[in-house]
Design a protein around this motif. Structure first.
Motif, PDB file in Angstrom:
ATOM      1  N   MET A  30       0.843  -1.177   0.000  1.00 47.82           N
ATOM      2  CA  MET A  30       0.000   0.000   0.000  1.00 47.82           C
ATOM      3  C   MET A  30       0.887   1.238   0.000  1.00 47.82           C
ATOM      4  O   MET A  30       1.699   1.405   0.895  1.00 47.82           O
ATOM      5  CB  MET A  30      -0.896   0.004   1.231  1.00 47.82           C
ATOM      6  CG  MET A  30      -1.845  -1.163   1.323  1.00 47.82           C
ATOM      7  SD  MET A  30      -2.790  -1.103   2.838  1.00 47.82           S
ATOM      8  CE  MET A  30      -4.415  -1.134   2.163  1.00 47.82           C
ATOM      9  N   ASP A  31       0.716   2.039  -1.003  1.00 44.42           N
ATOM     10  CA  ASP A  31       1.440   3.302  -1.114  1.00 44.42           C
ATOM     11  C   ASP A  31       0.412   4.409  -0.876  1.00 44.42           C
ATOM     12  O   ASP A  31      -0.198   4.919  -1.808  1.00 44.42           O
ATOM     13  CB  ASP A  31       2.072   3.401  -2.503  1.00 44.42           C
ATOM     14  CG  ASP A  31       2.900   4.644  -2.704  1.00 44.42           C
ATOM     15  OD1 ASP A  31       3.136   5.393  -1.733  1.00 44.42           O
ATOM     16  OD2 ASP A  31       3.311   4.894  -3.857  1.00 44.42           O
ATOM     17  N   VAL A  32       0.187   4.737   0.406  1.00 40.92           N
ATOM     18  CA  VAL A  32      -0.920   5.599   0.815  1.00 40.92           C
ATOM     19  C   VAL A  32      -0.588   7.063   0.572  1.00 40.92           C
ATOM     20  O   VAL A  32      -0.130   7.780   1.466  1.00 40.92           O
ATOM     21  CB  VAL A  32      -1.302   5.337   2.291  1.00 40.92           C
ATOM     22  CG1 VAL A  32      -2.549   6.122   2.659  1.00 40.92           C
ATOM     23  CG2 VAL A  32      -1.528   3.859   2.529  1.00 40.92           C
ATOM     24  N   ARG A  33      -0.821   7.485  -0.659  1.00 37.19           N
ATOM     25  CA  ARG A  33      -0.678   8.885  -1.086  1.00 37.19           C
ATOM     26  C   ARG A  33      -1.435   9.027  -2.394  1.00 37.19           C
ATOM     27  O   ARG A  33      -1.639   8.033  -3.104  1.00 37.19           O
ATOM     28  CB  ARG A  33       0.792   9.250  -1.279  1.00 37.19           C
ATOM     29  CG  ARG A  33       1.477   8.452  -2.364  1.00 37.19           C
ATOM     30  CD  ARG A  33       2.957   8.802  -2.535  1.00 37.19           C
ATOM     31  NE  ARG A  33       3.551   7.900  -3.502  1.00 37.19           N
ATOM     32  CZ  ARG A  33       3.482   8.054  -4.823  1.00 37.19           C
ATOM     33  NH1 ARG A  33       2.853   9.077  -5.347  1.00 37.19           N
ATOM     34  NH2 ARG A  33       4.038   7.170  -5.636  1.00 37.19           N
ATOM     35  N   PRO A  34      -1.894  10.225  -2.741  1.00 35.76           N
ATOM     36  CA  PRO A  34      -2.586  10.379  -4.022  1.00 35.76           C
ATOM     37  C   PRO A  34      -1.712   9.860  -5.178  1.00 35.76           C
ATOM     38  O   PRO A  34      -0.538  10.189  -5.270  1.00 35.76           O
ATOM     39  CB  PRO A  34      -2.812  11.887  -4.121  1.00 35.76           C
ATOM     40  CG  PRO A  34      -2.891  12.330  -2.687  1.00 35.76           C
ATOM     41  CD  PRO A  34      -1.869  11.473  -1.971  1.00 35.76           C
ATOM     42  N   GLY A  35      -2.292   8.994  -6.000  1.00 37.97           N
ATOM     43  CA  GLY A  35      -1.559   8.366  -7.091  1.00 37.97           C
ATOM     44  C   GLY A  35      -0.902   7.053  -6.706  1.00 37.97           C
ATOM     45  O   GLY A  35      -0.474   6.288  -7.564  1.00 37.97           O
ATOM     46  N   GLY A  36      -0.817   6.770  -5.399  1.00 40.23           N
ATOM     47  CA  GLY A  36      -0.214   5.525  -4.928  1.00 40.23           C
ATOM     48  C   GLY A  36      -1.144   4.344  -5.168  1.00 40.23           C
ATOM     49  O   GLY A  36      -2.361   4.474  -5.203  1.00 40.23           O
ATOM     50  N   LYS A  37      -0.574   3.193  -5.338  1.00 39.92           N
ATOM     51  CA  LYS A  37      -1.330   1.975  -5.628  1.00 39.92           C
ATOM     52  C   LYS A  37      -1.463   1.108  -4.374  1.00 39.92           C
ATOM     53  O   LYS A  37      -0.645   1.188  -3.464  1.00 39.92           O
ATOM     54  CB  LYS A  37      -0.628   1.139  -6.705  1.00 39.92           C
ATOM     55  CG  LYS A  37      -0.308   1.900  -7.976  1.00 39.92           C
ATOM     56  CD  LYS A  37      -1.512   2.102  -8.825  1.00 39.92           C
ATOM     57  CE  LYS A  37      -1.080   2.675 -10.183  1.00 39.92           C
ATOM     58  NZ  LYS A  37      -1.961   3.654 -10.687  1.00 39.92           N
ATOM     59  N   TRP A  38      -2.482   0.272  -4.356  1.00 37.03           N
ATOM     60  CA  TRP A  38      -2.652  -0.709  -3.293  1.00 37.03           C
ATOM     61  C   TRP A  38      -3.145  -2.014  -3.917  1.00 37.03           C
ATOM     62  O   TRP A  38      -3.731  -2.023  -4.984  1.00 37.03           O
ATOM     63  CB  TRP A  38      -3.607  -0.220  -2.206  1.00 37.03           C
ATOM     64  CG  TRP A  38      -5.035  -0.060  -2.660  1.00 37.03           C
ATOM     65  CD1 TRP A  38      -5.604   1.070  -3.177  1.00 37.03           C
ATOM     66  CD2 TRP A  38      -6.057  -1.058  -2.648  1.00 37.03           C
ATOM     67  NE1 TRP A  38      -6.918   0.837  -3.485  1.00 37.03           N
ATOM     68  CE2 TRP A  38      -7.217  -0.470  -3.173  1.00 37.03           C
ATOM     69  CE3 TRP A  38      -6.111  -2.380  -2.257  1.00 37.03           C
ATOM     70  CZ2 TRP A  38      -8.421  -1.153  -3.305  1.00 37.03           C
ATOM     71  CZ3 TRP A  38      -7.306  -3.074  -2.390  1.00 37.03           C
ATOM     72  CH2 TRP A  38      -8.440  -2.451  -2.900  1.00 37.03           C
ATOM     73  N   ARG A  39      -2.882  -3.113  -3.223  1.00 42.92           N
ATOM     74  CA  ARG A  39      -3.372  -4.425  -3.648  1.00 42.92           C
ATOM     75  C   ARG A  39      -3.348  -5.344  -2.445  1.00 42.92           C
ATOM     76  O   ARG A  39      -2.425  -5.305  -1.644  1.00 42.92           O
ATOM     77  CB  ARG A  39      -2.489  -5.017  -4.746  1.00 42.92           C
ATOM     78  CG  ARG A  39      -3.068  -6.299  -5.346  1.00 42.92           C
ATOM     79  CD  ARG A  39      -2.259  -6.742  -6.576  1.00 42.92           C
ATOM     80  NE  ARG A  39      -2.967  -7.743  -7.340  1.00 42.92           N
ATOM     81  CZ  ARG A  39      -2.938  -9.057  -7.101  1.00 42.92           C
ATOM     82  NH1 ARG A  39      -2.230  -9.533  -6.083  1.00 42.92           N
ATOM     83  NH2 ARG A  39      -3.610  -9.892  -7.857  1.00 42.92           N
ATOM     84  N   TRP A  40      -4.395  -6.137  -2.293  1.00 44.51           N
ATOM     85  CA  TRP A  40      -4.390  -7.169  -1.277  1.00 44.51           C
ATOM     86  C   TRP A  40      -5.161  -8.373  -1.787  1.00 44.51           C
ATOM     87  O   TRP A  40      -5.918  -8.285  -2.739  1.00 44.51           O
ATOM     88  CB  TRP A  40      -4.904  -6.704   0.073  1.00 44.51           C
ATOM     89  CG  TRP A  40      -6.378  -6.440   0.183  1.00 44.51           C
ATOM     90  CD1 TRP A  40      -7.397  -7.325   0.021  1.00 44.51           C
ATOM     91  CD2 TRP A  40      -6.998  -5.213   0.501  1.00 44.51           C
ATOM     92  NE1 TRP A  40      -8.595  -6.732   0.209  1.00 44.51           N
ATOM     93  CE2 TRP A  40      -8.381  -5.424   0.511  1.00 44.51           C
ATOM     94  CE3 TRP A  40      -6.519  -3.945   0.793  1.00 44.51           C
ATOM     95  CZ2 TRP A  40      -9.294  -4.413   0.796  1.00 44.51           C
ATOM     96  CZ3 TRP A  40      -7.428  -2.956   1.078  1.00 44.51           C
ATOM     97  CH2 TRP A  40      -8.780  -3.189   1.080  1.00 44.51           C
TER      98      TRP A  40
END
Length: 106
Positions: A1-11
């Motif tokens: 999780m790259d918690v910033r605008p434009g950052g991606k997440w996956r689980w």
């Protein structure tokens, strides 16, 4: 999780012995008040269209935090598919697990 605008997440959620991967992008992050992100079931062909937009808000009151979770789907078909796949049950289970975790660490 790259918690910033434009950052991606996956689980990957483990469901009935199988895997259900989800992915998305953070659109807005306002600590500690609000997170807006996209969310999509990350399996072909479900991941080819637009994802849902989830808005999660955190409101502090009297030493407690109220979490509000709102999902906007791109179409009625997307809503029907999510509900048919058990999204409502899965979302409630996630919040139950979060409540359990917070109880144990506080």
């Amino acid at each position: 999780m790259d918690v910033r605008p434009g950052g991606k997440w996956r689980w990957i959620s483990i469901v009935d012995g199988g895997q259900a991967p989800f992915a998305g992008e953070y659109l807005e992050v306002v600590p500690p008040q609000r997170i807006v992100r996209t969310s999509i079931f990350d399996i072909e062909p479900f991941n080819s269209g637009p994802g849902a937009v989830e808005t999660i808000t955190f409101d502090e009151s009297a030493g407690k935090t109220k979490v509000t979770y709102h999902t906007r789907f791109p179409s009625q078909d997307a809503i029907d598919a999510a509900v048919g796949q058990g999204m409502s049950k899965g979302t409630l289970e996630q919040f139950d697990r979060l409540a359990d975790l917070l109880t144990r660490i506080s």
